[in-house]
Design a protein around this motif. Sequence first.
Motif, mmCIF file in Angstrom:
data_model
loop_
_atom_site.group_PDB
_atom_site.id
_atom_site.type_symbol
_atom_site.label_atom_id
_atom_site.label_comp_id
_atom_site.label_asym_id
_atom_site.label_seq_id
_atom_site.Cartn_x
_atom_site.Cartn_y
_atom_site.Cartn_z
ATOM 1 N N GLY A 28 0.818 -1.207 0.000
ATOM 2 C CA GLY A 28 0.000 0.000 0.000
ATOM 3 C C GLY A 28 0.851 1.256 0.000
ATOM 4 N N LYS A 29 0.178 2.388 -0.108
ATOM 5 C CA LYS A 29 0.860 3.674 -0.089
ATOM 6 C C LYS A 29 1.532 3.902 1.255
ATOM 7 C CE LYS A 29 -2.553 5.748 -3.164
ATOM 8 N NZ LYS A 29 -3.603 6.779 -3.274
ATOM 9 N N ILE A 30 2.671 4.568 1.241
ATOM 10 C CA ILE A 30 3.406 4.889 2.463
ATOM 11 C C ILE A 30 3.252 6.378 2.707
ATOM 12 C CG2 ILE A 30 5.637 4.847 3.628
ATOM 13 C CD1 ILE A 30 6.442 2.673 1.543
ATOM 14 N N LYS A 31 2.653 6.724 3.863
ATOM 15 C CA LYS A 31 2.434 8.141 4.171
ATOM 16 C C LYS A 31 3.005 8.511 5.533
ATOM 17 C CE LYS A 31 -1.545 9.052 1.288
ATOM 18 N NZ LYS A 31 -2.884 9.646 1.256
ATOM 19 N N ALA A 32 3.967 7.732 6.020
ATOM 20 C CA ALA A 32 4.564 8.000 7.319
ATOM 21 C C ALA A 32 6.081 8.003 7.208
ATOM 22 C CB ALA A 32 4.126 6.939 8.322
ATOM 23 N N VAL A 33 6.718 8.701 8.118
ATOM 24 C CA VAL A 33 8.174 8.724 8.173
ATOM 25 C C VAL A 33 8.646 7.427 8.833
ATOM 26 C CG1 VAL A 33 10.154 9.933 9.157
ATOM 27 C CG2 VAL A 33 8.175 11.225 8.344
ATOM 28 N N PRO A 34 9.615 6.734 8.246
ATOM 29 C CA PRO A 34 10.096 5.493 8.847
ATOM 30 C C PRO A 34 10.928 5.768 10.094
ATOM 31 C CG PRO A 34 11.417 6.020 6.928
ATOM 32 C CD PRO A 34 10.300 7.019 6.977
ATOM 33 N N ALA A 35 10.956 4.791 11.003
ATOM 34 C CA ALA A 35 11.830 4.834 12.177
ATOM 35 C C ALA A 35 13.004 3.914 11.896
ATOM 36 C CB ALA A 35 11.070 4.363 13.408
ATOM 37 N N ILE A 36 14.173 4.275 12.415
ATOM 38 C CA ILE A 36 15.379 3.492 12.194
ATOM 39 C C ILE A 36 16.018 3.194 13.545
ATOM 40 C CG2 ILE A 36 17.623 3.434 11.041
ATOM 41 C CD1 ILE A 36 16.461 5.638 9.160
ATOM 42 N N ASP A 37 16.333 1.906 13.800
ATOM 43 C CA ASP A 37 16.954 1.547 15.072
ATOM 44 C C ASP A 37 18.479 1.631 14.995
ATOM 45 O OD1 ASP A 37 17.911 -0.860 13.954
ATOM 46 O OD2 ASP A 37 16.325 -2.083 14.843
ATOM 47 N N ASN A 38 19.143 1.325 16.098
ATOM 48 C CA ASN A 38 20.608 1.438 16.170
ATOM 49 C C ASN A 38 21.337 0.486 15.230
ATOM 50 O OD1 ASN A 38 20.475 3.460 18.065
ATOM 51 N ND2 ASN A 38 20.605 2.075 19.797
ATOM 52 N N ASN A 39 20.667 -0.572 14.782
ATOM 53 C CA ASN A 39 21.267 -1.523 13.848
ATOM 54 C C ASN A 39 20.977 -1.169 12.386
ATOM 55 O OD1 ASN A 39 22.360 -3.190 15.883
ATOM 56 N ND2 ASN A 39 20.336 -4.071 16.216
ATOM 57 N N GLY A 40 20.252 -0.077 12.156
ATOM 58 C CA GLY A 40 19.934 0.352 10.802
ATOM 59 C C GLY A 40 18.673 -0.254 10.232
ATOM 60 N N ASN A 41 17.933 -1.047 11.035
ATOM 61 C CA ASN A 41 16.663 -1.614 10.572
ATOM 62 C C ASN A 41 15.621 -0.510 10.452
ATOM 63 O OD1 ASN A 41 17.507 -4.407 10.552
ATOM 64 N ND2 ASN A 41 17.524 -4.247 12.783
ATOM 65 N N ILE A 42 14.781 -0.600 9.426
ATOM 66 C CA ILE A 42 13.811 0.439 9.108
ATOM 67 C C ILE A 42 12.402 -0.090 9.395
ATOM 68 C CG2 ILE A 42 12.957 1.933 7.253
ATOM 69 C CD1 ILE A 42 15.991 0.715 6.160
ATOM 70 N N TYR A 43 11.616 0.672 10.140
ATOM 71 C CA TYR A 43 10.263 0.286 10.572
ATOM 72 C C TYR A 43 9.256 1.256 9.982
ATOM 73 C CZ TYR A 43 12.877 -2.167 14.234
ATOM 74 O OH TYR A 43 13.746 -2.978 14.923
ATOM 75 N N PHE A 50 -0.253 -3.141 6.456
ATOM 76 C CA PHE A 50 0.939 -3.947 6.724
ATOM 77 C C PHE A 50 1.967 -3.118 7.478
ATOM 78 C CE2 PHE A 50 -0.976 -6.231 3.271
ATOM 79 C CZ PHE A 50 -0.720 -7.559 3.555
ATOM 80 N N PHE A 51 2.720 -3.806 8.345
ATOM 81 C CA PHE A 51 3.843 -3.203 9.059
ATOM 82 C C PHE A 51 5.094 -3.961 8.650
ATOM 83 C CE2 PHE A 51 6.751 -2.642 12.628
ATOM 84 C CZ PHE A 51 6.733 -1.263 12.730
ATOM 85 N N TYR A 52 6.144 -3.235 8.335
ATOM 86 C CA TYR A 52 7.366 -3.831 7.806
ATOM 87 C C TYR A 52 8.563 -3.493 8.681
ATOM 88 C CZ TYR A 52 4.590 -3.751 3.494
ATOM 89 O OH TYR A 52 3.594 -3.896 2.558
ATOM 90 N N VAL A 53 9.497 -4.425 8.728
ATOM 91 C CA VAL A 53 10.838 -4.168 9.242
ATOM 92 C C VAL A 53 11.776 -4.665 8.149
ATOM 93 C CG1 VAL A 53 12.532 -4.593 11.045
ATOM 94 C CG2 VAL A 53 10.092 -4.531 11.631
ATOM 95 N N ILE A 54 12.573 -3.766 7.633
ATOM 96 C CA ILE A 54 13.539 -4.170 6.603
ATOM 97 C C ILE A 54 14.941 -3.801 7.073
ATOM 98 C CG2 ILE A 54 11.930 -4.110 4.674
ATOM 99 C CD1 ILE A 54 12.835 -1.391 3.944
ATOM 100 N N ASN A 55 15.915 -4.582 6.638
ATOM 101 C CA ASN A 55 17.286 -4.339 7.065
ATOM 102 C C ASN A 55 17.918 -3.235 6.208
ATOM 103 O OD1 ASN A 55 18.252 -5.520 4.668
ATOM 104 N ND2 ASN A 55 18.625 -7.491 5.610
ATOM 105 N N PRO A 56 19.128 -2.786 6.573
ATOM 106 C CA PRO A 56 19.748 -1.688 5.832
ATOM 107 C C PRO A 56 20.026 -1.997 4.361
ATOM 108 C CG PRO A 56 20.825 -1.992 7.943
ATOM 109 C CD PRO A 56 19.885 -3.144 7.771
ATOM 110 N N GLU A 57 19.989 -3.268 3.973
ATOM 111 C CA GLU A 57 20.190 -3.650 2.575
ATOM 112 C C GLU A 57 18.882 -3.706 1.790
ATOM 113 O OE1 GLU A 57 21.687 -5.629 5.156
ATOM 114 O OE2 GLU A 57 23.356 -4.243 4.963
ATOM 115 N N GLY A 58 17.745 -3.410 2.446
ATOM 116 C CA GLY A 58 16.450 -3.390 1.767
ATOM 117 C C GLY A 58 15.745 -4.730 1.709
ATOM 118 N N GLU A 59 16.146 -5.669 2.574
ATOM 119 C CA GLU A 59 15.526 -7.001 2.594
ATOM 120 C C GLU A 59 14.561 -7.110 3.772
ATOM 121 O OE1 GLU A 59 19.192 -8.997 3.098
ATOM 122 O OE2 GLU A 59 19.603 -9.110 0.958
ATOM 123 N N THR A 60 13.483 -7.849 3.571
ATOM 124 C CA THR A 60 12.471 -8.019 4.613
ATOM 125 C C THR A 60 13.027 -8.801 5.796
ATOM 126 O OG1 THR A 60 10.736 -8.091 2.927
ATOM 127 C CG2 THR A 60 10.154 -8.897 5.118
#
Length: 68
Positions: A28-43, A50-60
């Motif tokens: 779906g459309k993304i209309k929120a700013v992502p959060a990033i943890d200390n390991n570079g994971n993006i939430y 849907f809620f996603y966590v992807i790693n710094p390389e862009g993988e789920t």
Amino acid sequence: IYLGGEDKKMIAYNPTDGTVKWIFETNGKIKAVPAIDNNGNIYFGDEAGFFYVINPEGETKWKASQFR
């Protein structure tokens, strides 16, 4: 630099030259700013519920739906 949008994509840009590092497609459309943890994971979530966590390389790392 991470930017999500109405095109259903989260895009990572190289901050030094602006080139695209990777593109992650969502349900779906993304209309929120992502959060990033200390390991570079993006939430982030999308408008399809849907809620996603992807790693710094862009993988789920994790994906969940509110409809389960």
